[in-house]
Design a protein around this motif. Structure first.
Motif, mmCIF file in Angstrom:
data_model
loop_
_atom_site.group_PDB
_atom_site.id
_atom_site.type_symbol
_atom_site.label_atom_id
_atom_site.label_comp_id
_atom_site.label_asym_id
_atom_site.label_seq_id
_atom_site.Cartn_x
_atom_site.Cartn_y
_atom_site.Cartn_z
ATOM 1 N N SER A 51 0.728 -1.398 -0.101
ATOM 2 C CA SER A 51 0.054 0.199 -0.192
ATOM 3 C C SER A 51 1.036 1.213 0.791
ATOM 4 N N MET A 52 0.574 2.498 -0.811
ATOM 5 C CA MET A 52 1.438 3.890 -0.918
ATOM 6 C C MET A 52 0.700 4.889 -0.445
ATOM 7 N N HIS A 53 1.094 5.366 0.154
ATOM 8 C CA HIS A 53 0.153 7.138 0.302
ATOM 9 C C HIS A 53 0.995 8.025 -0.638
ATOM 10 N N VAL A 54 0.104 8.336 -1.518
ATOM 11 C CA VAL A 54 0.329 9.349 -2.813
ATOM 12 C C VAL A 54 -0.232 11.085 -2.298
ATOM 13 N N VAL A 55 1.313 11.700 -2.426
ATOM 14 C CA VAL A 55 0.763 13.784 -1.967
ATOM 15 C C VAL A 55 0.864 14.255 -3.101
ATOM 16 N N LEU A 56 -0.141 14.973 -3.634
ATOM 17 C CA LEU A 56 0.375 15.791 -4.745
ATOM 18 C C LEU A 56 0.075 17.595 -4.163
ATOM 19 N N ASP A 57 1.350 18.072 -4.230
ATOM 20 C CA ASP A 57 1.260 19.683 -3.462
ATOM 21 C C ASP A 57 0.863 20.625 -4.741
ATOM 22 N N THR A 58 0.090 21.099 -4.975
ATOM 23 C CA THR A 58 -0.662 22.015 -5.885
ATOM 24 C C THR A 58 -0.466 23.481 -5.620
ATOM 25 N N SER A 59 0.292 23.981 -4.037
ATOM 26 C CA SER A 59 0.641 25.121 -3.955
ATOM 27 C C SER A 59 0.949 25.689 -5.115
ATOM 28 N N GLY A 60 2.317 25.166 -5.507
ATOM 29 C CA GLY A 60 3.205 25.643 -6.671
ATOM 30 C C GLY A 60 2.783 25.825 -8.418
ATOM 31 N N LEU A 61 1.524 25.409 -8.671
ATOM 32 C CA LEU A 61 1.719 25.095 -10.000
ATOM 33 C C LEU A 61 0.702 26.283 -10.922
ATOM 34 N N GLY A 62 -0.119 27.368 -9.685
ATOM 35 C CA GLY A 62 0.213 28.916 -10.167
ATOM 36 C C GLY A 62 -1.026 28.409 -11.144
ATOM 37 N N ALA A 63 -2.448 27.440 -10.418
ATOM 38 C CA ALA A 63 -3.085 27.387 -11.537
ATOM 39 C C ALA A 63 -4.499 27.708 -11.106
ATOM 40 N N SER A 64 -6.238 27.770 -11.642
ATOM 41 C CA SER A 64 -7.257 27.945 -10.657
ATOM 42 C C SER A 64 -7.638 26.951 -9.650
ATOM 43 N N SER A 65 -8.406 27.520 -9.023
ATOM 44 C CA SER A 65 -8.715 26.572 -7.519
ATOM 45 C C SER A 65 -9.587 25.647 -8.050
ATOM 46 N N SER A 66 -9.424 25.393 -9.050
ATOM 47 C CA SER A 66 -10.265 23.839 -9.772
ATOM 48 C C SER A 66 -9.219 22.955 -10.837
ATOM 49 N N GLY A 67 -9.464 22.064 -10.719
ATOM 50 C CA GLY A 67 -8.812 20.765 -11.835
ATOM 51 C C GLY A 67 -9.455 19.565 -11.264
ATOM 52 N N TRP A 68 -8.595 18.880 -12.539
ATOM 53 C CA TRP A 68 -8.651 17.281 -12.453
ATOM 54 C C TRP A 68 -7.822 16.147 -11.830
ATOM 55 N N LEU A 69 -8.145 14.942 -11.149
ATOM 56 C CA LEU A 69 -7.225 13.907 -11.461
ATOM 57 C C LEU A 69 -7.585 13.110 -12.092
ATOM 58 N N ASP A 70 -5.766 12.462 -12.852
ATOM 59 C CA ASP A 70 -6.251 10.872 -13.884
ATOM 60 C C ASP A 70 -5.638 10.282 -12.989
ATOM 61 N N LEU A 71 -6.572 9.171 -12.878
ATOM 62 C CA LEU A 71 -5.612 7.500 -12.612
ATOM 63 C C LEU A 71 -6.032 6.517 -13.412
ATOM 64 N N GLN A 72 -5.206 6.303 -13.885
ATOM 65 C CA GLN A 72 -5.105 5.068 -14.120
ATOM 66 C C GLN A 72 -4.061 3.870 -14.217
ATOM 67 N N PHE A 73 -4.919 2.616 -14.183
ATOM 68 C CA PHE A 73 -4.215 1.026 -13.747
ATOM 69 C C PHE A 73 -4.067 0.308 -15.224
ATOM 70 N N ASN A 74 -3.418 0.043 -16.137
ATOM 71 C CA ASN A 74 -3.575 -0.636 -17.327
ATOM 72 C C ASN A 74 -2.878 -1.057 -17.148
ATOM 73 N N PRO A 75 -2.634 -3.374 -18.362
ATOM 74 C CA PRO A 75 -2.096 -3.386 -18.297
ATOM 75 C C PRO A 75 -0.821 -3.106 -19.021
#
Length: 210
Positions: free
Chosen positions: A30-54
């Protein structure tokens, strides 16, 4: 038995427990993933894309459970494609039965987006076991503009599930943008118990020695 022999033995036992716990932490599935978006200079909303492909289909059955979501927009309905199912408590279960298994979910940018992902799968006795890749990407409010420094596939990080001939498989980690993405093992409960027992024994030995 003299105390001079007891306490070193106690310390050695505590150290062994701590080392066993550390080994458990390193091999956690089991892995814990953190994305720090504070420095991206983007708007307050966005999208996360997760894929699990063989890597190819068909592949030995494997799954990735995403839970403990933080920073996700609960008011927005997720977009699911392929072998992905919503679970109780806001979790999502990915399978690898198709070549494209995707979750596209609205998130709040400007802070940290995080989740846990737990891998499991059947053993693969073949000489060339087929891995499955769990990839993580971020997009702006338009759902098209990629955020951060990504690889050719648009991923900020990827975790590969590699089945083994017997027993549990192994997780490989590739972080593309270390300024945004980080990942760490989630220890199993047994590892925490061993680590706690080892530290407690070391504390007892230290107090008695003092």
């Amino acid at each position: 038995m003299p105390s001079s022999f007891v306490f070193p033995a106690l310390r050695r036992g505590a150290l062994a427990l701590a080392l066993m716990a550390a080994a458990g932490l390193a091999s956690a599935q089991s892995m814990h993933v953190v994305l720090d978006t504070s420095g991206l200079g983007a708007s307050s909303s966005g999208w996360l894309d997760l894929q699990f492909n063989p890597a190819s289909v068909p592949a030995i059955s494997a799954s990735a459970l995403v839970d403990h979501l933080n920073g996700f927009d609960a008011a927005s309905a997720p977009q699911l494609n392929g072998d992905v199912q919503a679970q109780a408590g806001g979790a999502f279960l990915f399978g690898n039965s198709t070549d494209w298994n995707d979750l596209f979910h609205a998130v709040h940018l400007g802070g940290k987006v995080s989740f846990d992902v737990s891998f499991s799968g059947l053993p693969d006795p073949s000489p060339a076991a087929i891995p499955s890749l769990f990839s993580v990407s971020l997009y702006g409010a338009d759902g098209v503009t990629q955020l951060g420094h990504t690889d050719a596939n648009g991923s900020l990080l990827s975790l590969s599930w590699n089945p083994a001939a017997s027993g549990a498989g192994q997780v490989g980690v590739a972080v593309v943008d270390a300024g945004v993405a980080s990942v760490s093992p989630v220890p199993e409960p047994s590892a925490w118990l061993m680590l706690g027992a080892g530290l407690a024994l070391l504390g007892v030995a230290k107090r008695r020695r003092a």
